[in-house]
Design a protein around this motif. Structure first.
Motif, short mmCIF file in Angstrom:
data_model
loop_
_atom_site.label_atom_id
_atom_site.label_comp_id
_atom_site.label_asym_id
_atom_site.label_seq_id
_atom_site.Cartn_x
_atom_site.Cartn_y
_atom_site.Cartn_z
N GLU A 26 0.83 -1.21 0.00
CA GLU A 26 0.00 0.00 0.00
C GLU A 26 0.86 1.25 0.00
OE1 GLU A 26 -4.01 -1.45 2.36
OE2 GLU A 26 -2.23 -0.91 3.53
N LEU A 27 1.91 1.25 0.80
CA LEU A 27 2.81 2.41 0.83
C LEU A 27 3.45 2.66 -0.52
CD1 LEU A 27 4.66 2.12 4.27
CD2 LEU A 27 3.17 3.96 3.50
N SER A 28 3.87 1.60 -1.20
CA SER A 28 4.51 1.79 -2.50
C SER A 28 3.51 2.29 -3.53
CB SER A 28 5.18 0.50 -2.95
OG SER A 28 4.24 -0.53 -3.11
N VAL A 29 2.28 1.78 -3.52
CA VAL A 29 1.27 2.25 -4.48
C VAL A 29 0.91 3.71 -4.21
CG1 VAL A 29 -1.14 1.97 -5.20
CG2 VAL A 29 0.31 -0.03 -4.94
N TYR A 30 0.60 4.03 -2.95
CA TYR A 30 0.22 5.40 -2.61
C TYR A 30 1.39 6.36 -2.82
CZ TYR A 30 -3.83 3.20 -0.40
OH TYR A 30 -4.95 2.47 -0.15
N GLY A 31 2.58 5.91 -2.49
CA GLY A 31 3.76 6.75 -2.70
C GLY A 31 4.01 7.01 -4.16
N SER A 32 3.83 5.99 -5.01
CA SER A 32 4.02 6.16 -6.45
C SER A 32 3.01 7.15 -7.02
CB SER A 32 3.89 4.82 -7.17
OG SER A 32 4.86 3.93 -6.73
N ILE A 33 1.77 7.02 -6.59
CA ILE A 33 0.73 7.95 -7.06
C ILE A 33 1.07 9.38 -6.63
CG2 ILE A 33 -1.70 8.61 -6.77
CD1 ILE A 33 -2.32 5.58 -6.59
N ALA A 34 1.54 9.53 -5.41
CA ALA A 34 1.91 10.87 -4.92
C ALA A 34 3.08 11.44 -5.71
CB ALA A 34 2.24 10.80 -3.43
N LEU A 35 4.08 10.62 -6.00
CA LEU A 35 5.23 11.09 -6.77
C LEU A 35 4.83 11.50 -8.18
CD1 LEU A 35 8.05 8.61 -5.70
CD2 LEU A 35 7.95 11.07 -5.27
N ILE A 36 4.02 10.68 -8.83
CA ILE A 36 3.57 11.01 -10.18
C ILE A 36 2.73 12.29 -10.17
CG2 ILE A 36 2.08 10.23 -12.09
CD1 ILE A 36 3.02 7.35 -11.37
N GLY A 37 1.82 12.39 -9.22
CA GLY A 37 1.01 13.61 -9.11
C GLY A 37 1.84 14.84 -8.83
N GLY A 38 2.82 14.71 -7.97
CA GLY A 38 3.71 15.83 -7.67
C GLY A 38 4.53 16.24 -8.88
#
Length: 163
Positions: A26-38
């Motif tokens: 979950e951390l890797s999925v949410y973190g990836s989404i946050a990085l892409i969005g940023g």
């Protein structure tokens, strides 16, 4: 004193039942989404309230267009829907290009002007969709929309004659 310890124990129990730690997946999925969005927000020079308004208008126009087609019993055609989304993507691309023109020229007006142009375009389209849905609208706005539609038809006819 004992009563406050009991209250603390109860509140800690409530916190533990509602809060759980995220798994690595979950951390890797949410973190990836946050990085892409940023990264995407950084490409556009940050996320401004004007850009938020534009994104809301894009979504509202797309949804009301689908609803209007369903109401008129035209159905949802995947080709039209695809090209509608492509147009929205090209609008975003033009804003991205405008931002990088601003960066190259050390300015701050090209992107804002581009966003305001597309906001006006989306408001007109949204208003047309509202009219197709049969929502009540002042006559002044209906007249302005018919003027825009008339000019668009004239331009289309001229383009067809030139080809």
């Amino acid at each position: 004193m004992i009563w406050s310890n009991i209250k603390l124990a109860i509140s800690m129990y409530e916190v533990n039942t509602y809060i759980r730690f995220l798994t690595i997946k979950e951390l890797s999925v949410y973190g990836s989404i946050a990085l892409i969005g940023g990264y995407i927000a950084q490409l556009f020079g940050g996320w401004s309230p004007l850009f938020t308004l534009f994104c809301i208008l894009i979504g509202a126009d797309y949804i009301t267009g689908i609803l209007a087609s369903l109401k008129e019993q035209k159905g949802i055609k995947s080709a039209l829907s695809f090209w509608g989304l492509m147009k929205k993507g090209l609008m975003l691309l033009s804003i991205l290009i405008a931002h990088h023109i601003d960066l190259a020229l050390s300015m701050n007006g090209v992107m804002i002007g581009s966003i305001w142009f597309w906001v006006a375009n989306e408001v007109i389209s949204l208003t047309e969709n509202y009219a197709r849905l049969g929502l009540p609208m002042p006559d002044v706005i209906k007249d302005k929309i018919s003027i825009f539609k008339g000019k668009a038809l004239e331009n289309k006819d001229q383009n067809n004659e030139n080809t």
